[in-house]
Design a protein around this motif. Structure first.
Motif: not given
Ligand SMILES: Nc1ncnc2c1ncn2[C@@H]1O[C@H](COP(=O)(O)OP(=O)(O)OP(=O)(O)O)[C@@H](O)[C@H]1O
Ligand SMILES: [Mg+2]
Lengths: 232, 417
Positions: A15, A44-47, A49-50, B415
């Protein structure tokens, strides 16, 4: 026949945030076979959801390859991705995401509408799916008239209705209490036994214990990838 | 194709669901369209009504009858321009008839004299009517006029010649003087002279709502002279032959009249040749005025309405970002989402349009009830136009928000909180 459902090779998702690049997924190599039952974990933030978005074709990788059923999604446009999501993937979300004004039946049949299936068949299949999650007697209830666990079961029914190749659940028990979570996980386990491929995201170890493969992410990278010991 | 109809049907259901779920908002949104449609239909109705009333009135005058008079209809209210012209003579009618008879190529059929007074009063016993339009004419009058008799007969050539004291009366006079009995054979008084009623005209209605054909009394010309002297206003009514162009007939009449008046070339006419066309040109500015005002109001309200709908649809898209994300995740394609929002704004506009139509039709019905004489007419064309306008407004105002909704990124939308 090749048993591989999903193949990822040096997959990245970055991103751009101003002049900074967030490496949400950094060089992921991963594959899943049919009928796998996988938990993706990580802080959290490990990626997580991505990764889930990419697996679910809601998003496409910045680089690297992602193949679903041997088909690369990189070059696909919005509508082709929508078709793949509609046919191949069933989503279950942490926040349930049912449409509040529709009753259970109409919520569950939604993917079939987008698949162009006739009302009669939609009705039969939606009823069937609701019965499979034990809600055959709640078909005409609105989400507001159901408990959290019941709502999530409706969402699972919706995910099942297209007979998808893959069920993707992002923290499906995140908003549920322990005993309800257990019910939901039981359903997932049953679905897995019935032959479905299930990938779920969770940060709770005991939820992950229902599955048979654990993938841990940290800072967008795979930290570990282990299989549960085969029982019996 | 089947998928398309399925999706359209579902979009319709969703749209109505959405509209029902946000009644006040939907109503306010539709208000602009409602006002626009009411104004467009009322305008159209008024113009239609004027046209219809006008046609009816013109048919009373006769499409093939040309009126030679001192003044011109085309410049009503400017009587002073014709004040100094010499009066017409009823004898012109006979002279014209002779000229016509001598000329086999003539486009004219017959000329009939008419001498009138529009302020006569008639009475029978103790009943009395004022402001009656009375005129004397020849036995050929009916050939140049519309209107059937409900009772009795017209006067005959010999009665006309001798100036018999007989008369025919319009329906209003008949009911005014003889509410409970037949007028035929009764002697009424016109300017204190006895006239025997020999015929009654059927009700014809008002000409342009101003002048009533039912309020007139017709006598033989010579009888009229006995009562009113030679002071009445003279009209020569000339019927043209079939398939003769009005312009040609006018030219012929003009030539004949200049000959009778002995006008040397270069001198302007000292008479006017009138026909129903003159009224049309009088009426056009009024109709155009109504049309321009109506189009302006319609345009404004539809414009405001469209902006409102666009705005509200944008808000609705924003509010439902998560829903859009979900639908996309479940397989909705861009065009499905586009359709859903387009159908929503379309439905609001169509409902607004239908509401507007219902209001307009009610207003029309009310006006018809209160003012039966008021020319008013609702047409199918207006309904079709209104619905098309509503649909167009819906598409124009819904398109931009719908496109923006269809382009939303599914992952981001999911989201969105
Ligand atoms: N649309 C976006 N724009 C910018 N950064 C993003 C976006 N989506 C995710 N990120 C960043 O990518 C990284 C991974 O986010 P992600 O949502 O995949 O984390 P996660 O593992 O699902 O966390 P959680 O357990 O809090 O849901 C985070 O640093 C987040 O800030
Ligand atoms: Mg997450």
């Amino acid at each position: 026949m090749d048993n591989t459902l999903i193949r990822m090779e040096s997959l990245c998702r970055f991103y751009e945030m101003g002049d900074q690049t967030v490496k949400a997924l950094d060089n992921i190599d991963l594959s899943f076979n049919r009928n796998e039952y996988v938990a993706i974990m990580g802080p959290s933030g490990s990626g997580k959801s991505t990764l889930m978005n990419i697996i679910g074709c809601l998003d496409t990788p910045s680089s690297g390859t992602y193949e679903l059923n041997g088909q690369s999604v990189s070059g696909m446009d919005d509508d082709e991705l929508a078709r793949i999501r509609n046919r191949e993937i069933g989503f279950v979300f942490q926040t349930f995401n049912l449409l509040p004004r529709l009753d259970c039946l109409r919520n569950v049949e939604l993917p079939l509408i987008y698949a162009g299936i006739d009302a009669e068949e939609r009705f039969d299949r939606a009823l069937d799916a609701l019965e499979r999650v034990g809600l055959g007697d709640r078909v005409n209830h609105k989400p507001s008239e159901l408990s959290g666990g019941q709502i999530q079961r409706v969402a699972i029914a919706r995910a099942l209705i297209n007979n998808p190749s893959l069920i993707l659940a992002d923290e499906p028990t995140g908003n549920l209490d322990t005993s309800t979570s257990r019910d939901i996980m039981t359903i997932f386990s049953e679905l897995s036994e019935a032959g479905n491929t299930i990938i779920l995201i969770t940060h709770e170890e005991d939820i992950a214990q229902y599955t048979r493969r654990f993938i841990r992410l940290r800072d967008g990278k795979i930290e570990s990838d282990t299989h549960a010991p085969i029982l019996e | 194709m089947r998928r398309f109809w399925n999706e359209t049907y579902e979009s319709l259901l969703m749209a109505f669901d959405q509209i029902r779920g946000n009644k006040t908002r939907s109503f306010l949104t539709a208000l602009g369209v409602i006002i626009g449609i009411v104004s467009i239909t009322m305008m159209g109705t008024a113009i239609n009504g004027i046209d219809a009333g006008f046609e009816k009135s013109l048919s009373m005058l006769g499409y093939d009858v040309i009126y030679v008079q001192k003044g011109s209809w085309g410049s009503m209210g400017q009587w002073w321009r014709f004040r100094n012209r010499p009066d017409l003579k009823t004898e012109y009618a006979d002279q014209i008839n002779r000229i016509i008879a001598d000329n086999p190529e003539s486009g004219l059929e017959i000329a009939v004299p008419q001498m009138s007074s529009y302020r006569a009063s008639v009475s029978y016993k103790d009943r009395n009517l004022q402001q009656i339009f009375a005129f004397g004419t020849s036995a050929d009058y009916l050939r140049t006029a519309s209107g059937d008799l409900s009772e009795g007969r017209f006067f005959l050539p010999h009665e006309s010649e001798s100036g018999s004291m007989v008369c025919l009366i319009g329906d209003d006079i008949a009911t005014g003087l003889f509410p409970n009995e037949s007028a035929i054979g009764k002697d009424i008084k016109l300017k204190n002279r006895k006239f025997r009623v020999i015929g009654v005209f059927k009700k014809q209605g008002k000409f342009l709502g101003l002048f009533s054909f039912d309020n007139q009394i017709i006598t033989p010309l010579n009888a009229f002279r006995k009562v009113f002297g030679n002071s009445g206003y003279v009209t020569i009514r000339i019927k043209t032959k079939e398939k003769i162009k009005v312009a040609d007939a006018r030219e012929e009449i003009r030539g004949i009249m200049r000959r009778l008046r002995r006008l040397p070339p270069g001198k302007t006419d000292d008479f006017s040749i009138n026909e129903q066309q003159a009224f049309k040109s009088q009426l056009d500015p009024i109709k155009n005025g109504i049309a321009i005002a109506g189009i302006f109001i319609t345009g404004m309200s539809l414009f405001v309405g469209a902006i409102g709908i666009m705005n509200i649809t944008f808000v609705s898209v924003k509010e439902r970002t998560k829903e859009i994300g979900l639908r996309k995740a479940l397989g909705a394609r861009r065009r499905t989402i586009l359709m859903q929002f387009l159908i929503e704004s379309l439905s609001i506009c169509l409902l607004g349009g239908l509401t507007g139509l219902v209001i307009a039709i009610s207003i029309t019905a009310a006006i018809e009830k209160i003012l039966p004489d008021f020319p008013i007419q609702f047409s199918l064309l207006l309904i079709v136009i209104s619905l098309i306008v509503s649909v167009l407004t819906g598409i124009v105002s819904g398109l931009a928000p719908a496109i923006s909704a269809s382009r939303l990124d599914p992952a981001d939308s999911l989201r969105y909180e």
